[in-house]
Design a protein around this motif. Structure first.
Motif, PDB file in Angstrom:
ATOM      1  N   GLN A 199     -40.120  22.224 -51.209  1.00  0.00           N
ATOM      2  CA  GLN A 199     -39.282  23.770 -51.618  1.00  0.00           C
ATOM      3  C   GLN A 199     -40.264  24.421 -52.356  1.00  0.00           C
ATOM      4  O   GLN A 199     -41.352  24.141 -52.895  1.00  0.00           O
TER       5      GLN A 199
ATOM      6  N   VAL B 148     -37.401   6.098 -53.834  1.00  0.00           N
ATOM      7  CA  VAL B 148     -36.453   6.695 -53.101  1.00  0.00           C
ATOM      8  C   VAL B 148     -35.261   5.744 -53.302  1.00  0.00           C
ATOM      9  O   VAL B 148     -35.118   4.740 -53.031  1.00  0.00           O
ATOM     10  N   GLY B 149     -34.079   5.979 -54.061  1.00  0.00           N
ATOM     11  CA  GLY B 149     -33.198   5.201 -54.612  1.00  0.00           C
ATOM     12  C   GLY B 149     -33.811   4.137 -55.141  1.00  0.00           C
ATOM     13  O   GLY B 149     -34.414   4.049 -56.181  1.00  0.00           O
TER      14      GLY B 149
ATOM     15  N   TRP C 199     -35.204   8.304 -47.237  1.00  0.00           N
ATOM     16  CA  TRP C 199     -34.746   9.411 -47.657  1.00  0.00           C
ATOM     17  C   TRP C 199     -33.784  10.011 -46.668  1.00  0.00           C
ATOM     18  O   TRP C 199     -34.192  10.103 -45.314  1.00  0.00           O
ATOM     19  N   GLU C 200     -32.747  10.371 -46.925  1.00  0.00           N
ATOM     20  CA  GLU C 200     -31.848  11.327 -46.322  1.00  0.00           C
ATOM     21  C   GLU C 200     -31.697  12.862 -46.876  1.00  0.00           C
ATOM     22  O   GLU C 200     -32.120  13.742 -46.245  1.00  0.00           O
ATOM     23  N   LYS C 201     -31.375  12.836 -48.023  1.00  0.00           N
ATOM     24  CA  LYS C 201     -31.613  14.215 -48.483  1.00  0.00           C
ATOM     25  C   LYS C 201     -31.690  13.841 -50.124  1.00  0.00           C
ATOM     26  O   LYS C 201     -31.340  12.772 -50.382  1.00  0.00           O
ATOM     27  N   GLY C 202     -31.707  14.945 -50.935  1.00  0.00           N
ATOM     28  CA  GLY C 202     -31.541  14.631 -52.381  1.00  0.00           C
ATOM     29  C   GLY C 202     -33.059  14.429 -53.047  1.00  0.00           C
ATOM     30  O   GLY C 202     -34.092  14.714 -52.366  1.00  0.00           O
ATOM     31  N   LYS C 203     -33.232  14.004 -54.374  1.00  0.00           N
ATOM     32  CA  LYS C 203     -34.473  13.732 -54.977  1.00  0.00           C
ATOM     33  C   LYS C 203     -35.385  12.384 -54.767  1.00  0.00           C
ATOM     34  O   LYS C 203     -34.531  11.508 -54.348  1.00  0.00           O
ATOM     35  N   ILE C 204     -36.519  12.832 -54.827  1.00  0.00           N
ATOM     36  CA  ILE C 204     -37.454  11.443 -54.958  1.00  0.00           C
ATOM     37  C   ILE C 204     -38.161  11.466 -56.066  1.00  0.00           C
ATOM     38  O   ILE C 204     -38.353  12.772 -56.829  1.00  0.00           O
ATOM     39  N   GLU C 205     -38.748  10.414 -56.515  1.00  0.00           N
ATOM     40  CA  GLU C 205     -39.502  10.574 -57.858  1.00  0.00           C
ATOM     41  C   GLU C 205     -40.929  10.074 -57.744  1.00  0.00           C
ATOM     42  O   GLU C 205     -41.042   8.835 -57.071  1.00  0.00           O
TER      43      GLU C 205
ATOM     44  N   SER D 257     -39.978  14.514 -60.276  1.00  0.00           N
ATOM     45  CA  SER D 257     -39.000  14.476 -59.483  1.00  0.00           C
ATOM     46  C   SER D 257     -38.671  15.695 -58.687  1.00  0.00           C
ATOM     47  O   SER D 257     -38.816  16.667 -59.472  1.00  0.00           O
TER      48      SER D 257
ATOM     49  N   ALA E 121     -36.585  17.565 -54.928  1.00  0.00           N
ATOM     50  CA  ALA E 121     -36.032  17.564 -53.548  1.00  0.00           C
ATOM     51  C   ALA E 121     -36.950  17.857 -52.520  1.00  0.00           C
ATOM     52  O   ALA E 121     -37.000  19.015 -52.642  1.00  0.00           O
TER      53      ALA E 121
END
Ligand SMILES: Cc1cc2nc3c(=O)[nH]c(=O)nc-3n(C[C@H](O)[C@H](O)[C@H](O)COP(=O)(O)OP(=O)(O)OC[C@H]3O[C@@H](n4cnc5c(N)ncnc54)[C@H](O)[C@@H]3O)c2cc1C
Length: 396
Positions: free
Chosen positions: A204, A224-225, A252-258, A320, A322
């Protein structure tokens, strides 16, 4: 009556028992293991095994010394028996008998010595004993009175067993299609939602600056999680790629990763140092400088870093964000999801819904991590199927 006669007329007179849909890794292993003249492979490409040739950077990462269900997405109880029956050691022994001795790289991964062609040549030699139809696309499969009718864009073949080894949706330019899922659904199977896997992330607006680093790579840990993927991250003109990112995409499906851009780095080493940050931080200088711009910190010497600046820099240990999405099926090495394995027999790969219908390889809801796991699955599932088909045939 006329229709019936017409149908008979277009049915090929071939009396092969087994039709294998797709001529990729799994199909070629199966064809190699079956007795002579037992099967007909139907492949839409001009040649079988297109993915093998491009895999592993052209050297095909065949398997891995670290083998177990923990390296796969999917039902452990389904994956385990096939892996156990034909594990990495059995695969290596089989290859050795064909005079292919893969080389160990990156500590645990087996590759072809010079080119993936070494592996494909073995399969082409071994599967010569079967009939291989190329440039022929399967359109659908039906079953009437215990006979399967495999309709292609050229003819309709009959078979008393059909193996769907048509892979997933990844890399359509190499022949991938959704035919396997369509056939499965036709016979009442459920498809676990598919998505591109082992694929890069698009970013993004806030991470558009990554694109300016295109071509640069750095070692990271991506969370991821609960899963942590370690390895190289490659900045790409579309976003992020590289082994650690591909692996992370599986979870990963959606949302944040670190992302930890500085795994294991000791911040104490900055104290009292007269070197500049771009030399001190263990990342390529271009990457450090880009992050310094983002954090609004000058490329100053360690000794001059303020407490506030230090805490800002430490955010690089848990950066972090998304992702916007993935690079999609055109760049994905695999397809997550697939034919629901609850509906497939764990020992034989036969459909629990339709006798004589089998699924092997990537079309199933089994996806391996980066490192040779997907080929191992393609081969292990083919082995289970071949074992049963051979026994089945002898018994008849
Ligand atoms: C670029 C890339 C690199 C990879 N590198 C590795 C690696 O190094 N190690 C690893 O373990 N995995 C790797 N993979 C993943 C691996 O290639 C696949 O998981 C594996 O090939 C799956 O085997 P399969 O036989 O199930 O399917 P595939 O190998 O995809 O074979 C399916 C075949 O079916 C054919 N087909 C599809 N639809 C039809 C139709 N309608 N009619 C007739 N034929 C049809 C296709 O043309 C294809 O040849 C890589 C994948 C890609 C794309």
């Amino acid at each position: 009556m006329v229709n019936y006669l017409l149908t008979l007329a277009i049915i090929s007179s071939m009396n092969k028992n087994i039709v294998i849909i797709g001529g990729g890794a799994s199909a070629l292993m199966l064809a190699s293991l079956l007795p002579k003249n037992a099967a007909t492979i139907i492949e839409s490409n001009a040649k079988p095994g297109a993915k093998i040739l491009v895999s592993g950077g052209g050297k095909c990462n065949i398997t891995n010394t670290l083998m177990g269900t923990e390296y796969f997405l999917g039902d452990e109880e389904f994956i385990q028996p096939a892996l156990k029956r034909f594990n990495e050691k059995a695969l290596l022994q089989w290859l050795e008998r064909q005079r292919l001795v893969p080389v160990l790289k990156k500590e645990t991964q087996y590759f072809c010595k010079d080119s993936a062609k070494e592996l494909l040549d073995i399969f082409l030699k071994e599967s010569k004993k079967q009939k291989i139809l190329t440039n022929e696309k399967v359109l659908d499969v039906s079953k009437r009175d215990e006979v399967f009718y495999v309709k292609t864009d050229k003819q309709t073949l009959t078979a008393d067993r059909v193996v769907v080894a048509s892979g997933g949706l990844s890399f359509p330019k190499l022949g991938a299609s959704g035919i396997g899922y369509e056939i499965a659904e036709h016979f009442g199977h459920n498809i676990v939602k598919t998505a591109p896997g082992l694929v890069g992330f698009t970013v993004q607006k806030d991470q558009f600056f990554f694109k300016t680093l295109s071509g640069v790579s750095t070692d990271v840990e991506i969370k991821v999680g609960d899963v942590v993927c370690k390895g190289a991250l490659l900045f790409a003109h579309k976003g992020l790629s590289g082994p650690a990112v591909l692996d992370a995409s599986l979870y990963w499906e959606k949302g944040k990763i670190e992302i930890d851009f500085l795994p294991g780095f000791s911040w104490n080493s900055l104290k009292g140092s007269k070197k500049q940050l771009s030399s001190l931080l263990p990342m390529p200088k271009r990457v450090t400088k880009a992050f310094l711009v983002q954090l609004n910190i000058e490329d100053k010497i360690g000794i001059k870093i303020t407490v506030d600046e230090l805490s800002l820099l430490q955010t690089l240990n848990h950066y972090s964000f998304a992702p916007a999405g993935t690079f999609g099926y055109s760049k994905a090495e695999v397809t997550k999801g697939g034919v629901n394995t609850d509906e497939v027999d764990v020992l034989t790969m036969m459909s629990k819904k339709t006798e004589g219908l089998y699924f092997t390889g990537e079309v199933l809801d089994v996806t391996g991590r980066l490192g040779g796991y997907n080929f191992q699955w393609a081969f292990s599932s083919a082995y289970s199927c071949a074992k049963f088909l051979t026994r089945d045939k002898n018994e008849n």
